[in-house]
Design a protein around this motif. Structure first.
Motif, PDB file in Angstrom:
ATOM      1  N   MET B   1       0.850  -1.209   0.000  1.00 12.51           N
ATOM      2  CA  MET B   1       0.000   0.000   0.000  1.00 12.51           C
ATOM      3  C   MET B   1       0.877   1.247   0.000  1.00 12.51           C
ATOM      4  O   MET B   1       1.727   1.418   0.870  1.00 12.51           O
ATOM      5  N   TYR B   2       0.700   2.084  -0.974  1.00 17.47           N
ATOM      6  CA  TYR B   2       1.526   3.288  -1.095  1.00 17.47           C
ATOM      7  C   TYR B   2       0.828   4.433  -0.378  1.00 17.47           C
ATOM      8  O   TYR B   2       0.051   5.172  -0.962  1.00 17.47           O
ATOM      9  N   ASP B   3       1.094   4.567   0.938  1.00 19.38           N
ATOM     10  CA  ASP B   3       0.409   5.662   1.635  1.00 19.38           C
ATOM     11  C   ASP B   3       1.388   6.741   2.094  1.00 19.38           C
ATOM     12  O   ASP B   3       0.988   7.729   2.689  1.00 19.38           O
ATOM     13  N   LYS B   4       2.673   6.502   1.825  1.00 19.85           N
ATOM     14  CA  LYS B   4       3.663   7.527   2.146  1.00 19.85           C
ATOM     15  C   LYS B   4       4.532   7.719   0.915  1.00 19.85           C
ATOM     16  O   LYS B   4       5.120   6.750   0.427  1.00 19.85           O
ATOM     17  N   ARG B   5       4.596   8.937   0.408  1.00 18.45           N
ATOM     18  CA  ARG B   5       5.331   9.126  -0.854  1.00 18.45           C
ATOM     19  C   ARG B   5       6.832   9.080  -0.611  1.00 18.45           C
ATOM     20  O   ARG B   5       7.314   9.473   0.446  1.00 18.45           O
ATOM     21  N   PHE B   6       7.559   8.597  -1.617  1.00 20.55           N
ATOM     22  CA  PHE B   6       9.015   8.426  -1.493  1.00 20.55           C
ATOM     23  C   PHE B   6       9.700   9.710  -1.032  1.00 20.55           C
ATOM     24  O   PHE B   6      10.628   9.684  -0.238  1.00 20.55           O
ATOM     25  N   ASP B   7       9.249  10.839  -1.568  1.00 21.73           N
ATOM     26  CA  ASP B   7       9.930  12.095  -1.236  1.00 21.73           C
ATOM     27  C   ASP B   7       9.200  12.860  -0.124  1.00 21.73           C
ATOM     28  O   ASP B   7       9.500  14.028   0.128  1.00 21.73           O
ATOM     29  N   GLY B   8       8.263  12.199   0.540  1.00 20.35           N
ATOM     30  CA  GLY B   8       7.621  12.796   1.706  1.00 20.35           C
ATOM     31  C   GLY B   8       6.525  13.804   1.412  1.00 20.35           C
ATOM     32  O   GLY B   8       6.000  14.434   2.323  1.00 20.35           O
ATOM     33  N   ARG B   9       6.151  13.920   0.135  1.00 20.09           N
ATOM     34  CA  ARG B   9       5.089  14.878  -0.198  1.00 20.09           C
ATOM     35  C   ARG B   9       3.726  14.363   0.245  1.00 20.09           C
ATOM     36  O   ARG B   9       3.513  13.151   0.366  1.00 20.09           O
ATOM     37  N   LYS B  10       2.775  15.298   0.426  1.00 16.51           N
ATOM     38  CA  LYS B  10       1.381  14.883   0.609  1.00 16.51           C
ATOM     39  C   LYS B  10       0.866  14.356  -0.727  1.00 16.51           C
ATOM     40  O   LYS B  10       1.401  14.691  -1.786  1.00 16.51           O
ATOM     41  N   MET B  11      -0.197  13.585  -0.672  1.00 17.06           N
ATOM     42  CA  MET B  11      -0.710  12.959  -1.893  1.00 17.06           C
ATOM     43  C   MET B  11      -1.066  13.985  -2.980  1.00 17.06           C
ATOM     44  O   MET B  11      -0.917  13.726  -4.158  1.00 17.06           O
ATOM     45  N   ASP B  12      -1.573  15.147  -2.537  1.00 24.12           N
ATOM     46  CA  ASP B  12      -2.010  16.137  -3.528  1.00 24.12           C
ATOM     47  C   ASP B  12      -1.004  17.289  -3.657  1.00 24.12           C
ATOM     48  O   ASP B  12      -1.348  18.370  -4.110  1.00 24.12           O
ATOM     49  N   GLU B  13       0.233  17.016  -3.235  1.00 19.29           N
ATOM     50  CA  GLU B  13       1.225  18.096  -3.242  1.00 19.29           C
ATOM     51  C   GLU B  13       2.114  18.026  -4.482  1.00 19.29           C
ATOM     52  O   GLU B  13       2.587  16.965  -4.862  1.00 19.29           O
ATOM     53  N   LEU B  14       2.319  19.197  -5.093  1.00 16.43           N
ATOM     54  CA  LEU B  14       3.215  19.275  -6.251  1.00 16.43           C
ATOM     55  C   LEU B  14       4.659  19.272  -5.776  1.00 16.43           C
ATOM     56  O   LEU B  14       4.950  19.639  -4.647  1.00 16.43           O
ATOM     57  N   ARG B  15       5.563  18.880  -6.673  1.00 14.73           N
ATOM     58  CA  ARG B  15       6.976  19.096  -6.383  1.00 14.73           C
ATOM     59  C   ARG B  15       7.215  20.608  -6.460  1.00 14.73           C
ATOM     60  O   ARG B  15       6.384  21.351  -6.970  1.00 14.73           O
ATOM     61  N   GLU B  16       8.376  21.029  -5.994  1.00 13.46           N
ATOM     62  CA  GLU B  16       8.661  22.464  -6.013  1.00 13.46           C
ATOM     63  C   GLU B  16       8.713  22.969  -7.460  1.00 13.46           C
ATOM     64  O   GLU B  16       9.368  22.378  -8.309  1.00 13.46           O
ATOM     65  N   CYS B  17       7.999  24.063  -7.718  1.00 15.30           N
ATOM     66  CA  CYS B  17       7.959  24.623  -9.072  1.00 15.30           C
ATOM     67  C   CYS B  17       8.663  25.963  -9.108  1.00 15.30           C
ATOM     68  O   CYS B  17       8.537  26.752  -8.175  1.00 15.30           O
ATOM     69  N   SER B  18       9.366  26.227 -10.193  1.00 13.96           N
ATOM     70  CA  SER B  18       9.850  27.588 -10.408  1.00 13.96           C
ATOM     71  C   SER B  18       9.785  27.888 -11.900  1.00 13.96           C
ATOM     72  O   SER B  18       9.758  26.968 -12.722  1.00 13.96           O
ATOM     73  N   ALA B  19       9.741  29.161 -12.227  1.00 19.45           N
ATOM     74  CA  ALA B  19       9.579  29.541 -13.626  1.00 19.45           C
ATOM     75  C   ALA B  19      10.235  30.886 -13.875  1.00 19.45           C
ATOM     76  O   ALA B  19      10.425  31.679 -12.954  1.00 19.45           O
ATOM     77  N   LYS B  20      10.583  31.112 -15.145  1.00 18.39           N
ATOM     78  CA  LYS B  20      11.243  32.363 -15.510  1.00 18.39           C
ATOM     79  C   LYS B  20      10.961  32.626 -16.979  1.00 18.39           C
ATOM     80  O   LYS B  20      10.953  31.689 -17.783  1.00 18.39           O
ATOM     81  N   VAL B  21      10.742  33.868 -17.348  1.00 23.87           N
ATOM     82  CA  VAL B  21      10.562  34.172 -18.767  1.00 23.87           C
ATOM     83  C   VAL B  21      11.796  34.890 -19.310  1.00 23.87           C
ATOM     84  O   VAL B  21      12.633  35.373 -18.556  1.00 23.87           O
ATOM     85  N   GLY B  22      11.876  34.933 -20.661  1.00 21.42           N
ATOM     86  CA  GLY B  22      12.978  35.659 -21.311  1.00 21.42           C
ATOM     87  C   GLY B  22      14.302  34.925 -21.280  1.00 21.42           C
ATOM     88  O   GLY B  22      15.361  35.534 -21.360  1.00 21.42           O
ATOM     89  N   VAL B  23      14.262  33.583 -21.172  1.00 21.97           N
ATOM     90  CA  VAL B  23      15.507  32.826 -21.071  1.00 21.97           C
ATOM     91  C   VAL B  23      16.239  32.677 -22.413  1.00 21.97           C
ATOM     92  O   VAL B  23      17.402  32.307 -22.448  1.00 21.97           O
ATOM     93  N   VAL B  24      15.537  32.939 -23.507  1.00 22.57           N
ATOM     94  CA  VAL B  24      16.184  32.930 -24.827  1.00 22.57           C
ATOM     95  C   VAL B  24      15.987  34.328 -25.434  1.00 22.57           C
ATOM     96  O   VAL B  24      14.982  34.587 -26.091  1.00 22.57           O
ATOM     97  N   PRO B  25      16.937  35.234 -25.209  1.00 23.70           N
ATOM     98  CA  PRO B  25      16.722  36.633 -25.588  1.00 23.70           C
ATOM     99  C   PRO B  25      16.463  36.856 -27.087  1.00 23.70           C
ATOM    100  O   PRO B  25      15.766  37.800 -27.455  1.00 23.70           O
TER     101      PRO B  25
END
Lengths: 262, 231
Positions: B1-25
């Motif tokens: 039974m997979y009730d604990k995620r490998f990386d410790g996240r909650k079931m409905d939790e995203l991994r850490e997200c980051s974003a940036k625009v203009g990376v190809v000038p």
């Protein structure tokens, strides 16, 4: 474009460049970042020279040594000029420009110069060897991809750590990375000198690349020896030109090498 | 039974997200989107002339997507260069995921190219690519009905999860992987694929989870776009 070329040339007559740099000056903002794809690539790096940006990554594979060098491993190089990085690049197999860069900067500059101690890449003589595969991708082309590619390839090689190899299973265990580095004998650095009219410039912008008569990419190592050259462009170079260009590339190569010596 | 995620996240939790625009000038619009270890960059070129001409559409621009994994971006063997069947299919579904928010009839006969490159992969690459591409289009200043955000949801056993990583995708209990893309601010699904088994009532719940996760991703995208415009 013609007007731009004329403008570049007439300004250069007065030793002036578009962006105010001296003729033998790199763009100020050069930086090298290691481990940009650390989770998947065994080695990786990003190099920016001004707005020009490239990334390089290393993968290891195990293969059978070549018949003419049974006790040596090898390096393979690929350069892709992504259509993402310039409107002038198209999708599809590597263009002739990409092939020239891969052969002149990486193959000749790094492999043929034996910058890597290939004997140490041999696992078992005549049977197994490490193949180091370096792939370089352009992210943004704002001129002088060649020097950026050379620097990125070396930086990624420096960053790389061998994965484990299970000889019994004949399998590379990519999820088990060791602390062993690629044995590097030298740090070759490529510097491209561009001839426009009777002037020599380094680190050309896109406009200057359009206006160029001829170019010479010279790869040098720490002690000042040359280890690869590639002449390009439609114009001719005299022996005196070549001599000036070599001197310039040795001098600037020392500056550029500092970014990957740390 | 997979009730604990490998990386410790909650079931409905995203991994850490980051974003940036203009990376190809040099591109009209571009963006980077990172979720966990998966890193995608996208650049938009066009609208521009389309060659050969017979590919042109008389009433709108052709949206052409190109998804590519860099050869060192896989966790195992080197990825062979050149486009595979998988790359081409993902390119297609990316185009279909983005086209509904664009007004391509403003540029008949031309092409809008979107190039997506994966620098590092740890599952969820098509979704990361779509997130980056949507941001690149907004960065380029295209009129859009909304932003597109994408995430995968799925099952391991009977446990519902959001944003599966590579380990979870290969979980021994088997898994169901459902990449979803949604238009911000409305009830619009533009990408829906499924791989594995799932009961109809689970699917309904998973789509609700996807909607919540997409709105979180949308916040990350919006923030990066605003930061880009402020520069």
């Amino acid at each position: 474009m013609k007007a731009v070329i004329n403008h570049v040339r007439s300004l250069l007559d007065k030793e002036i460049r578009f962006d105010g740099r001296k003729l033998d000056q790199y763009r100020k903002d050069i930086f090298v970042e290691y481990g940009i794809s650390n989770k998947s690539a065994e080695g990786s790096a990003r190099v920016c020279i001004g707005e020009t940006e490239v990334v390089a990554g290393i993968k290891f594979e195990v293969g059978v040594p070549y018949p003419d060098s049974l006790d040596k491993g090898t390096i393979m190089a690929g350069v892709e000029l992504l259509p993402l990085s310039s409107s002038n690049f198209e999708s599809g197999p590597p263009s002739i420009k990409a092939i020239e860069l891969a052969r002149s900067v990486v193959d000749r500059g790094i492999r043929e110069s034996e910058a890597i101690d290939f004997k140490k890449l041999c696992i078992k003589k005549g049977e197994k060897m490490w193949m180091v595969i370096v792939d370089v991708y352009s992210i943004n082309d704002a001129g002088n991809l060649a020097d950026a590619i050379g620097l990125a390839a070396m930086a990624a090689l420096k960053d790389a750590r061998f994965p484990e190899y299970d000889a019994k299973l004949d399998q590379v265990l990519y999820d088990k990375r060791t602390t062993k580095k690629i044995p590097l004998k030298y740090l070759p650095v490529a510097v491209t000198v561009v001839k426009i009219g009777d002037k020599f410039i380094i680190d050309p912008s896109l406009e200057e690349e359009e206006a160029m008569d001829a170019r010479l990419t010279v790869t040098t190592i720490e002690d000042g020896r040359l280890c690869a050259m590639q002449k390009g462009g439609d114009g001719v170079l005299t022996a005196d030109d070549v001599s000036i260009m070599i001197d310039l590339s040795i001098k600037k190569g020392k500056e550029l090498r500092k970014f990957i010596e740390k | 039974m997979y009730d604990k995620r490998f990386d410790g996240r909650k079931m409905d939790e995203l991994r850490e997200c980051s974003a940036k625009v203009g990376v190809v000038p040099s591109a009209k619009g571009s963006a980077m989107f990172k979720i966990g270890n998966t890193i995608a960059i996208a650049a938009v070129r066009g609208p521009r002339n389309l060659y050969p001409k017979f590919l042109a559409l008389p009433d709108k621009a052709l949206l052409r997507c190109n998804y590519n994994m860099m050869s060192f971006s896989g966790s195992g063997d080197r990825v062979r260069p050149g486009s595979s069947r998988r790359d081409r299919e993902i390119s297609l579904i990316t185009q279909k995921a983005l086209e509904p928010v664009l007004m391509l009839d403003e540029f008949p006969g031309s092409v809008v190219d979107i190039f997506i490159e994966l620098l590092q992969t740890d599952a969820g690459t098509r979704c990361a690519g779509i997130c980056a591409a949507a941001m690149a289009l907004a960065d380029a200043g295209f009129k859009m009905k909304g932003l597109v955000s994408a995430v995968s949801v799925g099952l391991i056993g009977n446990k519902m999860l959001v944003d599966l990583d590579n380990l979870e995708e290969h979980h021994e209990e088997g898994n169901t992987d459902i990449p979803v893309a949604m238009i911000s601010g409305e009830d619009g699904i533009t990408l829906l694929q499924m791989d594995g088994f799932c009961k109809p009532e689970q699917m309904k719940k998973l789509l609700e989870l996807a909607k919540k996760a997409c709105s979180k991703i949308h916040e990350v995208q919006k923030k990066a776009l605003l930061e880009g415009f402020e520069k």
